[in-house]
Design a protein around this motif. Structure first.
Motif, short mmCIF file in Angstrom:
data_model
loop_
_atom_site.label_atom_id
_atom_site.label_comp_id
_atom_site.label_asym_id
_atom_site.label_seq_id
_atom_site.Cartn_x
_atom_site.Cartn_y
_atom_site.Cartn_z
N LEU A 167 56.00 8.47 68.13
CA LEU A 167 55.49 9.13 66.92
C LEU A 167 54.07 9.62 67.16
CD1 LEU A 167 56.70 6.71 64.12
CD2 LEU A 167 57.58 8.96 64.64
N LYS A 168 53.79 10.79 66.61
CA LYS A 168 52.44 11.35 66.75
C LYS A 168 51.82 11.48 65.36
CE LYS A 168 52.59 12.62 71.20
NZ LYS A 168 51.62 12.39 72.22
N LYS A 169 50.54 11.22 65.30
CA LYS A 169 49.78 11.43 64.07
C LYS A 169 48.68 12.43 64.38
CE LYS A 169 50.34 7.12 61.57
NZ LYS A 169 49.65 6.03 60.90
N ARG A 170 48.27 13.14 63.35
CA ARG A 170 47.17 14.10 63.52
C ARG A 170 45.90 13.51 62.93
NH1 ARG A 170 48.68 19.84 63.02
NH2 ARG A 170 47.23 19.86 61.30
N LYS A 171 44.80 13.70 63.64
CA LYS A 171 43.50 13.21 63.18
C LYS A 171 42.44 14.27 63.45
CE LYS A 171 45.01 9.06 62.16
NZ LYS A 171 45.05 8.56 60.81
N ALA A 172 41.42 14.29 62.60
CA ALA A 172 40.30 15.21 62.79
C ALA A 172 39.27 14.59 63.73
CB ALA A 172 39.65 15.52 61.44
N TYR A 173 38.78 15.40 64.64
CA TYR A 173 37.72 14.97 65.56
C TYR A 173 36.54 15.90 65.42
CZ TYR A 173 40.91 11.74 67.81
OH TYR A 173 41.77 10.70 68.05
N VAL A 174 35.33 15.31 65.35
CA VAL A 174 34.10 16.09 65.22
C VAL A 174 33.38 16.07 66.56
CG1 VAL A 174 31.87 16.26 64.06
CG2 VAL A 174 33.86 15.45 62.79
N ASP A 175 33.00 17.24 67.04
CA ASP A 175 32.18 17.33 68.25
C ASP A 175 30.76 16.88 67.86
OD1 ASP A 175 30.52 18.00 70.37
OD2 ASP A 175 31.62 19.83 70.84
N CYS B 145 41.95 9.37 57.49
CA CYS B 145 42.30 10.75 57.85
C CYS B 145 43.79 10.92 58.06
CB CYS B 145 41.55 11.14 59.13
SG CYS B 145 41.91 12.81 59.69
N VAL B 146 44.35 11.99 57.46
CA VAL B 146 45.77 12.30 57.63
C VAL B 146 45.98 13.59 58.43
CG1 VAL B 146 46.56 11.03 55.60
CG2 VAL B 146 45.90 13.44 55.39
N GLY B 147 44.89 14.17 58.92
CA GLY B 147 44.99 15.36 59.76
C GLY B 147 45.41 16.61 59.02
N CYS B 148 45.02 16.76 57.77
CA CYS B 148 45.46 17.92 56.98
C CYS B 148 44.83 19.22 57.46
CB CYS B 148 45.15 17.70 55.50
SG CYS B 148 43.39 17.72 55.07
N GLY B 149 43.65 19.14 58.09
CA GLY B 149 43.01 20.33 58.66
C GLY B 149 42.06 21.07 57.75
N LYS B 150 41.90 20.60 56.51
CA LYS B 150 41.01 21.30 55.58
C LYS B 150 39.56 21.31 56.09
CE LYS B 150 43.75 20.63 51.45
NZ LYS B 150 43.84 20.09 50.11
N CYS B 151 39.12 20.21 56.68
CA CYS B 151 37.75 20.13 57.19
C CYS B 151 37.54 21.10 58.35
CB CYS B 151 37.40 18.71 57.62
SG CYS B 151 38.52 18.02 58.87
N ALA B 152 38.53 21.20 59.23
CA ALA B 152 38.42 22.09 60.39
C ALA B 152 38.33 23.54 59.95
CB ALA B 152 39.60 21.88 61.32
N LYS B 153 39.10 23.90 58.91
CA LYS B 153 39.06 25.27 58.41
C LYS B 153 37.72 25.58 57.74
CE LYS B 153 44.01 25.87 57.60
NZ LYS B 153 44.68 24.59 57.44
N GLU B 154 37.13 24.59 57.09
CA GLU B 154 35.90 24.77 56.34
C GLU B 154 34.65 24.78 57.21
OE1 GLU B 154 33.84 25.46 52.80
OE2 GLU B 154 35.98 25.47 53.15
N ILE C 74 41.71 19.36 65.06
CA ILE C 74 42.79 18.44 64.68
C ILE C 74 43.59 18.16 65.94
CG2 ILE C 74 44.80 18.06 63.21
CD1 ILE C 74 42.14 18.35 61.67
N GLN C 75 43.69 16.88 66.30
CA GLN C 75 44.37 16.51 67.53
C GLN C 75 45.47 15.51 67.23
OE1 GLN C 75 41.48 15.18 70.39
NE2 GLN C 75 40.11 16.88 69.94
N GLU C 76 46.50 15.54 68.06
CA GLU C 76 47.60 14.57 67.91
C GLU C 76 47.26 13.32 68.70
OE1 GLU C 76 51.39 16.18 68.95
OE2 GLU C 76 51.58 17.22 67.02
N VAL C 77 47.51 12.17 68.08
CA VAL C 77 47.32 10.88 68.75
C VAL C 77 48.59 10.07 68.57
CG1 VAL C 77 44.81 10.82 68.46
CG2 VAL C 77 46.24 9.91 66.66
#
Length: 67
Positions: free
Chosen positions: A3-11, A45-54, A62-65
């Protein structure tokens, strides 16, 4: 099957802590740490991607873990 989950990662090196990501996160999973950088609480984090878009600096991905 893995199973893969998506999470947001900040540089952390390029984040300027503008706070735009915090405003759009529906689960309050992002915090600004010491006014320097954003940090994601992976337990929320559920990896929805809203932060990455903003993000105006495009430093959130957004990366899969593995779950």
């Amino acid at each position: 099957m893995v199973l893969k989950k998506r999470k947001a990662y900040v540089d952390q090196n390029d984040c300027v802590a503008c706070g735009c990501c915090i405003k759009v996160c529906p689960l309050s999973a992002i915090q600004i740490v010491k006014g320097i950088t954003a940090r994601v609480d992976f337990s929320k984090c559920v990896g929805c991607g809203k932060c990455a878009k903003e993000c105006p600096a495009s430093v959130i991905t957004i990366q899969e873990v593995e779950a």
